[in-house]
Design an enzyme around this catalytic site. Structure first.
Site, PDB file in Angstrom:
ATOM      1  CG  ASP A 129      -1.702  -1.258   1.422  1.00 61.42           C
ATOM      2  OD1 ASP A 129      -2.134  -1.842   0.423  1.00 61.42           O
ATOM      3  OD2 ASP A 129      -1.888  -1.679   2.594  1.00 61.42           O
ATOM      4  CD  GLU A 143      -8.868  -2.942  -1.310  1.00 60.15           C
ATOM      5  OE1 GLU A 143      -9.355  -3.146  -0.193  1.00 60.15           O
ATOM      6  OE2 GLU A 143      -7.966  -3.671  -1.785  1.00 60.15           O
TER       7      GLU A 143
END
Ligand code: FUB
Length: 358
Positions: free
Chosen positions: A46, A256
């Site tokens: 991420d 997401e």
């Protein structure tokens, strides 16, 4: 949330030959990767990249093996701290600045420090992070530091009115800051209807195929960067006819991992399609949307899905992302970077991060 369809295909392709007798073995097929992991001493995922003081700082999740079985709600992503990385040039050495924030120093913490982001304003660096509170509900916290690598000190409470996961903070040319946030399935966004959490709500999405899909959220931040200013609204994605994408459109709808970058005066909203494993983009005239769906720009990576950020550095655009090259395991990921190209017509050139060499 994190089923391992592609990872399975990859592992099957890579290992099937080793189970055959030597005489029956075909020439080994080799997986080739577009980019190499930026660090291998710890697992990272991420990656939110920013340019601060002429360097690239990466704010990633720090993946660990907590021994929790994999499920669609992402319980196996049980991260407990953040490490910040920096580099002076793309391809240069990467510095791991050590623990910048530990879950034990966050007063409202329950479990799971997921994908963070960072921003700078008026001499302070802000680290935004999703975390489950003591009731097991994701909210978004903020921590501050005087230097980009921290250490960061968390505010005593989550940001009032925050929920779900994956904060991405965009500061526009006029200094206004916006936070995009949310993620379905394990990110719990589907449980937030009318501003209230419904623990008995769906575990995945709305499960209403013909209804509009769930949108990412966007909100302006106050000048102090610690609070929302006004109402949280939908970062609406529409098709070329102006219609919201329906829930059944898993190839295109938001899942997401959102990000915002501005290119040639337009707002590029980028995100993961989750269970279909693409990175997609949609373009708007305002940071608040609506955004018109424009296509995919990254093919599925090795691993369940990826999470990205896009940043301009020394005149070139780069995308930071993750895959599972180092571990082959869904929850132990490694961050990477490659160049991103905008075509003359404003579209983004497709990126393929791995292939099987014959
Ligand atoms: O790292 C945990 C979660 O996995 C992130 O919040 C999502 O974006 C996905 O990458």
């Amino acid at each position: 949330m994190f089923k391992f369809k592609l990872q399975f295909l990859f592992l099957a392709a890579a290992s099937i030959f080793s189970y055959l007798p030597a005489s029956a073995q075909q020439p080994a097929k080799k997986i080739k990767y577009l980019s190499q992991p930026l660090i291998s001493a710890i697992y990272t995922a991420d990656p939110s990249a920013h340019v601060f003081n002429g360097k690239i700082y990466i704010y990633p999740s720090h993946d660990i093996d907590a021994g929790i079985p994999e499920n669609d709600m992402g319980d196996h992503f049980a991260m407990r701290d953040y490490h910040i990385l920096s580099l002076d040039r793309i391809g240069g050495p990467v510095t791991d600045h050590g623990v910048a924030l530990d879950i034990k120093n966050i007063p409202w913490a329950g479990r799971q420090l997921w994908a963070p982001d960072a921003a700078y304003k008026n001499g302070t660096y802000f680290l935004y992070f999703p975390l489950k509170n003591k009731q097991d509900i994701f909210q978004i916290g903020v921590a501050t530091a005087k230097t980009p690598a921290g250490p960061f000190k968390a505010q005593p409470q989550p940001i009032p009115g925050s929920f779900s996961i994956d904060p991405a903070v965009f500061v526009d040319d006029d200094g206004s800051a916006y936070m995009y946030f949310g993620g379905i399935w394990g990110g719990q966004l589907q449980r937030w209807k009318d501003g209230k959490y419904d623990a008995n709500g769906s575990k995945t999405d709305l499960q209403q195929d013909d209804a509009p899909s769930i949108n990412c959220k966007v909100v302006k931040l106050k000048n102090n960067m610690l609070e929302f200013s006004g109402k949280v609204s939908d970062a609406l994605i529409v098709d070329s006819a102006g219609h919201p994408l329906p829930g059944k459109d898993h190839d295109r709808r938001f899942f997401e991992g959102s990000w915002m970058h501005k290119y040639n005066g337009k707002y590029y909203f980028t995100y993961s399609t989750g269970d279909t494993h693409y990175l997609a983009y949609a373009i708007g005239k305002s940071p608040l949307g609506p955004f018109t769906y424009a296509g995919h720009f990254m093919q599925p990576v090795q691993g369940w899905t990826t999470h990205h950020s896009i940043v301009k550095f020394k005149g070139k655009w780069y995308i930071f992302y993750h895959d599972t090259e180092l571990s082959g395991k869904t929850h132990l990921r490694n961050v990477k970077v490659t160049e991103l190209h905008h075509n003359p017509d404003g579209t983004i050139r497709m990126i393929n991060t791995f292939w099987v060499e014959k």
